[in-house]
Design a protein around this motif. Structure first.
Motif, PDB file in Angstrom:
ATOM      1  N   TYR A  17     -10.118   2.998  -7.627  1.00 42.08           N
ATOM      2  CA  TYR A  17      -9.084   2.055  -7.149  1.00 42.08           C
ATOM      3  C   TYR A  17      -8.708   1.934  -8.503  1.00 42.08           C
ATOM      4  N   PRO A  18      -9.389   1.288  -9.794  1.00 34.41           N
ATOM      5  CA  PRO A  18      -8.630   0.279 -10.914  1.00 34.41           C
ATOM      6  C   PRO A  18      -8.455   1.139 -11.846  1.00 34.41           C
ATOM      7  N   GLU A  19      -9.784   2.437 -12.317  1.00 31.07           N
ATOM      8  CA  GLU A  19      -9.467   2.934 -13.104  1.00 31.07           C
ATOM      9  C   GLU A  19      -7.943   4.297 -12.328  1.00 31.07           C
ATOM     10  N   ILE A  20      -8.466   4.247 -10.991  1.00 26.71           N
ATOM     11  CA  ILE A  20      -6.606   5.384 -10.928  1.00 26.71           C
ATOM     12  C   ILE A  20      -5.546   5.060 -11.511  1.00 26.71           C
ATOM     13  N   ARG A  21      -5.021   3.768 -10.730  1.00 33.77           N
ATOM     14  CA  ARG A  21      -4.450   2.387 -10.911  1.00 33.77           C
ATOM     15  C   ARG A  21      -3.739   3.056 -12.542  1.00 33.77           C
ATOM     16  N   ARG A  22      -4.960   2.245 -13.230  1.00 39.35           N
ATOM     17  CA  ARG A  22      -4.841   2.338 -14.879  1.00 39.35           C
ATOM     18  C   ARG A  22      -4.010   3.393 -15.333  1.00 39.35           C
ATOM     19  N   VAL A  23      -4.270   4.602 -15.122  1.00 35.75           N
ATOM     20  CA  VAL A  23      -3.992   6.285 -16.126  1.00 35.75           C
ATOM     21  C   VAL A  23      -4.416   7.587 -14.728  1.00 35.75           C
ATOM     22  N   GLY A  24      -4.679   7.041 -14.101  1.00 31.99           N
ATOM     23  CA  GLY A  24      -4.089   7.809 -12.773  1.00 31.99           C
ATOM     24  C   GLY A  24      -2.527   8.433 -12.181  1.00 31.99           C
ATOM     25  N   SER A  25      -2.925   9.857 -11.967  1.00 32.22           N
ATOM     26  CA  SER A  25      -1.169  10.145 -11.500  1.00 32.22           C
ATOM     27  C   SER A  25      -1.044  10.184 -10.127  1.00 32.22           C
ATOM     28  N   LEU A  26       0.277  10.717 -10.189  1.00 32.30           N
ATOM     29  CA  LEU A  26       0.640   9.714  -8.421  1.00 32.30           C
ATOM     30  C   LEU A  26      -0.113  10.899  -7.486  1.00 32.30           C
ATOM     31  N   GLU A  27      -0.683  12.160  -7.602  1.00 35.36           N
ATOM     32  CA  GLU A  27      -1.699  12.587  -7.192  1.00 35.36           C
ATOM     33  C   GLU A  27      -2.802  11.892  -6.743  1.00 35.36           C
ATOM     34  N   GLU A  28      -3.425  11.600  -8.320  1.00 37.31           N
ATOM     35  CA  GLU A  28      -4.884  10.977  -8.157  1.00 37.31           C
ATOM     36  C   GLU A  28      -4.328   9.674  -7.173  1.00 37.31           C
ATOM     37  N   LEU A  29      -3.372   8.878  -7.025  1.00 36.18           N
ATOM     38  CA  LEU A  29      -3.585   7.827  -5.950  1.00 36.18           C
ATOM     39  C   LEU A  29      -3.221   8.646  -5.043  1.00 36.18           C
ATOM     40  N   GLN A  30      -2.296   9.500  -4.659  1.00 40.09           N
ATOM     41  CA  GLN A  30      -2.602  10.234  -2.936  1.00 40.09           C
ATOM     42  C   GLN A  30      -3.825  10.409  -2.378  1.00 40.09           C
ATOM     43  N   ILE A 115     -12.350  -3.211   7.851  1.00 40.23           N
ATOM     44  CA  ILE A 115     -10.821  -2.995   8.562  1.00 40.23           C
ATOM     45  C   ILE A 115      -9.693  -2.829   7.882  1.00 40.23           C
ATOM     46  N   LEU A 116      -9.776  -4.095   7.949  1.00 41.94           N
ATOM     47  CA  LEU A 116      -8.562  -5.439   7.666  1.00 41.94           C
ATOM     48  C   LEU A 116      -8.699  -5.301   5.799  1.00 41.94           C
ATOM     49  N   ARG A 117      -9.418  -5.515   5.119  1.00 44.87           N
ATOM     50  CA  ARG A 117      -9.627  -5.959   4.201  1.00 44.87           C
ATOM     51  C   ARG A 117      -9.180  -3.705   3.654  1.00 44.87           C
ATOM     52  N   VAL A 118      -9.497  -2.785   4.023  1.00 43.24           N
ATOM     53  CA  VAL A 118      -9.412  -1.839   3.224  1.00 43.24           C
ATOM     54  C   VAL A 118      -7.884  -1.831   4.211  1.00 43.24           C
ATOM     55  N   ASP A 119      -7.485  -2.262   4.673  1.00 45.49           N
ATOM     56  CA  ASP A 119      -5.976  -2.137   4.896  1.00 45.49           C
ATOM     57  C   ASP A 119      -5.148  -2.250   4.185  1.00 45.49           C
ATOM     58  N   GLN A 120      -5.597  -3.965   3.209  1.00 47.65           N
ATOM     59  CA  GLN A 120      -4.783  -4.157   2.134  1.00 47.65           C
ATOM     60  C   GLN A 120      -4.864  -3.781   0.982  1.00 47.65           C
ATOM     61  N   VAL A 121      -6.087  -3.075   0.641  1.00 48.01           N
ATOM     62  CA  VAL A 121      -5.772  -2.086  -0.511  1.00 48.01           C
ATOM     63  C   VAL A 121      -5.582  -0.599  -0.460  1.00 48.01           C
ATOM     64  N   LEU A 122      -5.022  -0.002   1.499  1.00 48.31           N
ATOM     65  CA  LEU A 122      -4.045   1.277   1.558  1.00 48.31           C
ATOM     66  C   LEU A 122      -2.447   0.675   1.055  1.00 48.31           C
ATOM     67  N   ASN A 123      -2.536  -1.050   1.880  1.00 49.03           N
ATOM     68  CA  ASN A 123      -1.017  -0.807   1.586  1.00 49.03           C
ATOM     69  C   ASN A 123      -1.054  -1.363   0.077  1.00 49.03           C
ATOM     70  N   SER A 124      -2.010  -1.649  -0.864  1.00 43.46           N
ATOM     71  CA  SER A 124      -1.169  -1.989  -2.675  1.00 43.46           C
ATOM     72  C   SER A 124      -1.208  -0.135  -2.594  1.00 43.46           C
ATOM     73  N   LEU A 125      -2.257   0.797  -2.525  1.00 36.89           N
ATOM     74  CA  LEU A 125      -1.862   2.108  -3.328  1.00 36.89           C
ATOM     75  C   LEU A 125      -0.857   2.217  -2.428  1.00 36.89           C
ATOM     76  N   SER A 126       0.122   2.032  -0.755  1.00 33.85           N
ATOM     77  CA  SER A 126       1.446   2.811  -0.548  1.00 33.85           C
ATOM     78  C   SER A 126       2.937   2.060  -1.404  1.00 33.85           C
ATOM     79  N   SER A 127       2.598   1.108  -1.760  1.00 37.01           N
ATOM     80  CA  SER A 127       3.178   0.237  -2.663  1.00 37.01           C
ATOM     81  C   SER A 127       3.056   0.902  -3.883  1.00 37.01           C
ATOM     82  N   ARG A 128       2.318   1.053  -4.795  1.00 36.66           N
ATOM     83  CA  ARG A 128       2.070   1.437  -6.116  1.00 36.66           C
ATOM     84  C   ARG A 128       3.075   3.114  -5.496  1.00 36.66           C
TER      85      ARG A 128
END
Length: 136
Positions: A17-30, A115-128
């Motif tokens: 995720y950090p690398e995709i967040r930094r330089v990735g496209s919307l498609e890669e995030l999705q 599950i709780l920790r992964v949900d936090q990452v999913l929320n971050s992805l959704s927001s991004r």
């Protein structure tokens, strides 16, 4: 999917995720979001069994104590302090069930925390994804 398989799979995905967040496209995030969600889906049945096993172990422990109290009280009936002694011995008789309950609870809390920790990452992805889609 076992807990360990889920942990390995989700850790691999989330560490990308950090690398995709930094330089990735919307498609890669999705795509990352979809893969994480799919892994969680496949872990769902295992999580349900882990939780049920935890609750079953607690029930077995409580039932063991109650059954042993009845047995010990009958055994010591009429003796002074017999109720207290019987109750204490009943608890000692169920040490294995207590250890089993602790083990099952630990497994449940680890799975729940995953599950709780992964949900936090999913929320971050959704927001991004929402933020990036507004800017395009």
């Amino acid at each position: 999917m076992t807990y360990q398989e889920a942990l390995t799979s989700l850790t691999r995905l989330i560490t990308s995720y950090p690398e995709i967040r930094r330089v990735g496209s919307l498609e890669e995030l999705q795509e990352l979001r979809d893969q994480i969600s799919e892994s969680l889906f496949h872990f769902g049945d295992t999580y349900a069994f882990i939780r049920a096993n935890s609750e079953r172990a607690e029930s077995n422990y409580k039932m063991c104590i109650e059954e042993n109290k009845v047995f010990r009280r009958k055994q010591l009936e009429g003796k002074k302090g017999s109720v207290t002694v019987a109750d204490s011995e009943a608890i000692l008789d169920c040490r294995e069930k207590l250890e089993e309950m602790h083990t099952k609870n630990e497994q449940y809390y680890l799975a729940q925390n995953l599950i709780l920790r992964v949900d936090q990452v999913l929320n971050s992805l959704s927001s991004r994804l929402k933020l990036n889609s507004r800017h395009e």
